[in-house]
Write a protein that holds these residues in place. Structure first.
Motif, mmCIF file in Angstrom:
data_model
loop_
_atom_site.group_PDB
_atom_site.id
_atom_site.type_symbol
_atom_site.label_atom_id
_atom_site.label_comp_id
_atom_site.label_asym_id
_atom_site.label_seq_id
_atom_site.Cartn_x
_atom_site.Cartn_y
_atom_site.Cartn_z
ATOM 1 N N ILE A 152 0.856 -1.184 0.000
ATOM 2 C CA ILE A 152 0.000 0.000 0.000
ATOM 3 C C ILE A 152 0.895 1.238 0.000
ATOM 4 C CG2 ILE A 152 -1.792 1.274 1.243
ATOM 5 C CD1 ILE A 152 -2.682 -1.362 2.484
ATOM 6 N N GLU A 153 0.744 2.076 -0.985
ATOM 7 C CA GLU A 153 1.587 3.261 -1.083
ATOM 8 C C GLU A 153 1.260 4.242 0.036
ATOM 9 O OE1 GLU A 153 1.579 5.179 -4.850
ATOM 10 O OE2 GLU A 153 1.851 3.320 -5.979
ATOM 11 N N ASN A 154 2.286 4.955 0.491
ATOM 12 C CA ASN A 154 2.063 6.000 1.485
ATOM 13 C C ASN A 154 1.145 7.080 0.926
ATOM 14 O OD1 ASN A 154 3.735 4.659 3.240
ATOM 15 N ND2 ASN A 154 5.424 6.114 3.113
ATOM 16 N N ASN A 155 0.313 7.617 1.816
ATOM 17 C CA ASN A 155 -0.538 8.758 1.464
ATOM 18 C C ASN A 155 -1.468 8.432 0.287
ATOM 19 O OD1 ASN A 155 -1.124 11.413 2.307
ATOM 20 N ND2 ASN A 155 -0.145 12.242 0.474
ATOM 21 N N SER A 156 -1.963 7.191 0.245
ATOM 22 C CA SER A 156 -2.746 6.766 -0.927
ATOM 23 C C SER A 156 -4.212 6.456 -0.641
ATOM 24 C CB SER A 156 -2.102 5.517 -1.554
ATOM 25 O OG SER A 156 -2.176 4.411 -0.662
ATOM 26 N N ILE A 157 -4.565 6.259 0.616
ATOM 27 C CA ILE A 157 -5.914 5.781 0.937
ATOM 28 C C ILE A 157 -6.834 6.942 1.314
ATOM 29 C CG2 ILE A 157 -7.294 4.331 2.476
ATOM 30 C CD1 ILE A 157 -5.485 2.739 0.575
ATOM 31 N N VAL A 158 -7.943 7.051 0.601
ATOM 32 C CA VAL A 158 -9.025 7.968 0.977
ATOM 33 C C VAL A 158 -10.198 7.093 1.393
ATOM 34 C CG1 VAL A 158 -10.622 9.762 0.204
ATOM 35 C CG2 VAL A 158 -8.250 9.757 -0.615
ATOM 36 N N GLY A 159 -10.521 7.121 2.680
ATOM 37 C CA GLY A 159 -11.573 6.248 3.176
ATOM 38 C C GLY A 159 -11.425 5.986 4.650
ATOM 39 N N CYS A 160 -11.439 4.703 5.039
ATOM 40 C CA CYS A 160 -11.405 4.359 6.459
ATOM 41 C C CYS A 160 -10.639 3.061 6.692
ATOM 42 C CB CYS A 160 -12.832 4.215 7.002
ATOM 43 S SG CYS A 160 -12.932 3.893 8.778
ATOM 44 N N PHE A 161 -9.647 3.120 7.563
ATOM 45 C CA PHE A 161 -8.999 1.921 8.101
ATOM 46 C C PHE A 161 -9.805 1.485 9.325
ATOM 47 C CE2 PHE A 161 -5.470 3.597 5.705
ATOM 48 C CZ PHE A 161 -4.667 2.511 5.401
ATOM 49 N N PHE A 162 -10.055 0.190 9.480
ATOM 50 C CA PHE A 162 -10.795 -0.234 10.669
ATOM 51 C C PHE A 162 -10.349 -1.618 11.123
ATOM 52 C CE2 PHE A 162 -13.217 -2.081 7.238
ATOM 53 C CZ PHE A 162 -13.806 -3.232 7.751
ATOM 54 N N SER A 163 -10.558 -1.879 12.413
ATOM 55 C CA SER A 163 -10.199 -3.173 13.000
ATOM 56 C C SER A 163 -11.148 -3.499 14.131
ATOM 57 C CB SER A 163 -8.758 -3.154 13.519
ATOM 58 O OG SER A 163 -8.612 -2.208 14.566
ATOM 59 N N ASN A 164 -11.376 -4.787 14.315
ATOM 60 C CA ASN A 164 -12.190 -5.284 15.422
ATOM 61 C C ASN A 164 -11.412 -6.374 16.138
ATOM 62 O OD1 ASN A 164 -14.622 -5.799 17.028
ATOM 63 N ND2 ASN A 164 -14.805 -7.688 15.841
ATOM 64 N N GLU A 165 -11.047 -6.110 17.380
ATOM 65 C CA GLU A 165 -10.259 -7.045 18.187
ATOM 66 C C GLU A 165 -8.960 -7.440 17.468
ATOM 67 O OE1 GLU A 165 -12.108 -9.936 20.786
ATOM 68 O OE2 GLU A 165 -14.067 -9.397 19.964
ATOM 69 N N LEU A 166 -8.212 -6.448 17.067
ATOM 70 C CA LEU A 166 -6.906 -6.654 16.452
ATOM 71 C C LEU A 166 -5.781 -6.273 17.400
ATOM 72 C CD1 LEU A 166 -5.026 -7.101 13.909
ATOM 73 C CD2 LEU A 166 -5.297 -4.617 13.531
ATOM 74 N N VAL A 167 -5.859 -5.076 17.963
ATOM 75 C CA VAL A 167 -4.745 -4.522 18.742
ATOM 76 C C VAL A 167 -4.485 -5.344 19.999
ATOM 77 C CG1 VAL A 167 -3.827 -2.424 19.827
ATOM 78 C CG2 VAL A 167 -5.285 -2.241 17.807
ATOM 79 N N ASP A 168 -5.518 -5.975 20.553
ATOM 80 C CA ASP A 168 -5.338 -6.780 21.767
ATOM 81 C C ASP A 168 -4.437 -7.985 21.527
ATOM 82 O OD1 ASP A 168 -7.106 -9.429 21.442
ATOM 83 O OD2 ASP A 168 -8.227 -7.777 20.561
ATOM 84 N N ALA A 169 -4.261 -8.373 20.262
ATOM 85 C CA ALA A 169 -3.428 -9.538 19.944
ATOM 86 C C ALA A 169 -2.019 -9.151 19.516
ATOM 87 C CB ALA A 169 -4.092 -10.361 18.843
ATOM 88 N N PHE A 170 -1.676 -7.865 19.576
ATOM 89 C CA PHE A 170 -0.296 -7.468 19.282
ATOM 90 C C PHE A 170 0.617 -7.924 20.411
ATOM 91 C CE2 PHE A 170 -1.507 -3.498 16.564
ATOM 92 C CZ PHE A 170 -1.886 -4.336 15.531
ATOM 93 N N PRO A 171 1.819 -8.372 20.094
ATOM 94 C CA PRO A 171 2.766 -8.804 21.140
ATOM 95 C C PRO A 171 3.132 -7.633 22.060
ATOM 96 C CG PRO A 171 3.450 -9.605 18.988
ATOM 97 C CD PRO A 171 2.344 -8.627 18.739
ATOM 98 N N VAL A 172 3.129 -7.883 23.352
ATOM 99 C CA VAL A 172 3.413 -6.828 24.334
ATOM 100 C C VAL A 172 4.690 -7.139 25.106
ATOM 101 C CG1 VAL A 172 1.001 -6.139 24.640
ATOM 102 C CG2 VAL A 172 1.950 -7.975 26.070
ATOM 103 N N HIS A 173 5.374 -6.095 25.521
ATOM 104 C CA HIS A 173 6.471 -6.224 26.477
ATOM 105 C C HIS A 173 5.854 -6.262 27.870
ATOM 106 C CE1 HIS A 173 9.944 -5.241 23.779
ATOM 107 N NE2 HIS A 173 8.956 -4.732 23.057
ATOM 108 N N GLN A 174 6.420 -7.089 28.729
ATOM 109 C CA GLN A 174 5.984 -7.120 30.127
ATOM 110 C C GLN A 174 7.063 -6.494 31.006
ATOM 111 O OE1 GLN A 174 4.771 -11.359 30.859
ATOM 112 N NE2 GLN A 174 2.841 -10.366 31.349
ATOM 113 N N PHE A 175 6.603 -5.773 32.030
ATOM 114 C CA PHE A 175 7.558 -5.168 32.949
ATOM 115 C C PHE A 175 7.093 -5.372 34.379
ATOM 116 C CE2 PHE A 175 4.481 -1.714 32.339
ATOM 117 C CZ PHE A 175 4.325 -1.214 33.624
ATOM 118 N N THR A 176 8.033 -5.176 35.304
ATOM 119 C CA THR A 176 7.714 -5.215 36.723
ATOM 120 C C THR A 176 8.529 -4.136 37.414
ATOM 121 O OG1 THR A 176 7.518 -6.667 38.659
ATOM 122 C CG2 THR A 176 9.504 -6.914 37.310
ATOM 123 N N LEU A 177 8.312 -3.943 38.688
ATOM 124 C CA LEU A 177 9.029 -2.933 39.460
ATOM 125 C C LEU A 177 9.886 -3.587 40.523
ATOM 126 C CD1 LEU A 177 6.500 -0.015 40.070
ATOM 127 C CD2 LEU A 177 8.235 -0.218 38.314
#
Length: 388
Positions: A152-177
């Motif tokens: 997908i070319e940069n600056n090329s989309i006129v419309g809407c990007f959308f997601s449903n329950e996508l970001v929750d499945a991105f790999p996360v770093h875990q931390f503690t104190l």
């Protein structure tokens, strides 16, 4: 069900080639979920739904997708009815949502359907195959394609990007104190086939920078406090911002604003695993056979979005969003419908589940925009309208 031994071996090999004999939890989670041959979304994702490990709003019927189509039709009008009008679905699951959106647009918004271009971004080869089979009829009627981000070319989309329950499945770093200091949780080798956690200095200063973005000061939190940082979500939003020329971004997921996400009382974070609709918090068992997720930090998406040229349009809950788009009228119409009683009760139950404040109805809905004119920016989106 046992862990996938081939996946375990692949993870072990990845740990062994690391000079410190460890990988970040984000690297571990990425392999567990997205390894191209053995990862969960390569081998188990076809089982999503009532018979699988979890189900989403899409599995409750076509109404969720149809309500999104109502919102997309208004967005098209606000943008001046561009041709083409591009919808980009990121992480399309088994294709149900795309099918429901496209079917409703064809039935109710023929002018929009005539200029619609639908792009799916999907990492899983198995899911891509299922999606293409399900949507093959639409491929003869509109421009429908599957793309990687690079295509997908940069600056090329006129419309809407959308997601449903996508970001929750991105790999996360875990931390503690430890003694008020931020420490990262790594994954190392235990006695085969088990893994152990190793606590050490952060792998990147981006972890503390992320918390600064959220305006969260954890220096006074109790030792042992544990949570996650989703750097992948920021990288993803960067990409979306680069590809979008003009329009909207719609993100639907479960999560919290930062003040709730990093509340000191939420001292074990939000990481959770799903196996056959049972939830637990051990990501080191059933390796490759269970889903692993973490809640979404919507504050980080909003603030990072601003640095990517994305303006916050609004944030609400899924139940309110769908009611504003007309789901309430659908529920009311059931009382005068000609459906058989059992079917009517099932349908009513499905619609109420979409609104359930203890379930998916409490999911967050974030809308962001890019390069709207002043007039366009004053238009209130239907899904964010407050009922009179």
């Amino acid at each position: 069900m046992q862990s996938n031994s081939a996946l375990i071996d692949a993870i072990i090999e990845q740990i062994k080639v690391n000079a410190k004999q460890r990988i970040t939890f984000a690297e571990y989670m990425d392999m567990v979920l997205y390894h191209p041959t053995y990862g969960y979304y390569s081998t188990q994702a076809l089982n999503i739904g009532r018979e699988g490990d979890f189900f989403t709003s899409v599995h409750l019927g076509a109404d969720f997708g149809e309500m999104l189509a109502v919102q997309f039709a208004q967005i098209w009008e606000i943008l001046g009815k561009p041709a083409p009008f591009v919808l980009v679905e990121m992480g399309a699951g088994q294709g149900y949502l795309a099918e429901d959106i496209l079917s409703y647009c064809q039935q109710q918004y023929s002018d929009l359907f005539a200029v619609l271009e639908y792009i799916i971004i999907e990492k899983s080869p198995g899911l891509r195959k299922v999606q293409k089979e399900k949507l093959q009829d639409f491929a003869q009627k509109i421009t429908l394609k599957w793309c990687n981000w690079e295509e997908i070319e940069n600056n090329s989309i006129v419309g809407c990007f959308f997601s449903n329950e996508l970001v929750d499945a991105f790999p996360v770093h875990q931390f503690t104190l430890e003694s008020g200091k931020l420490r990262e949780i790594y994954v190392g080798l235990g006695e085969y086939p088990h893994f152990i956690e190793i606590i050490d200095e952060p792998s990147t200063p981006k972890l503390s920078q992320y918390l600064e973005l959220d305006k969260i000061d954890i220096s006074h939190y109790p030792d042992g406090y544990r949570s996650e940082v989703n750097l992948a979500a920021l990288d993803w939003l960067n990409l979306v911002g680069e590809k979008l020329q003009k329009g909207y971004i719609l993100t639907i997921d479960y999560g919290y604003p930062a003040s709730r996400y990093y509340n000191p009382r939420r001292n074990q974070g939000t990481l959770q695993c799903y196996y056959q609709h049972k939830r637990h918090d051990n990501p080191y068992i059933l390796v490759g056979q269970q889903d692993i997720t973490a809640h979404v930090d919507f504050t980080a998406l909003e603030r990072w979005g601003e640095s990517c040229g994305l303006n916050k349009v609004g944030f609400t809950q899924q139940g309110l969003f769908l009611m504003a788009l007309g789901l309430g009228e659908r529920i009311a119409s059931l009382s005068v419908s000609q459906l058989p009683l059992l079917e009517m009760l099932r349908r009513r139950d499905s619609l109420h589940q979409l609104l359930d404040p203890l379930g998916v109805g409490n999911f967050g809905v974030l809308l962001q925009s890019k390069r709207l004119t002043n007039v366009e920016a004053t238009q209130v989106l239907k899904g964010l309208a407050i009922p009179e």
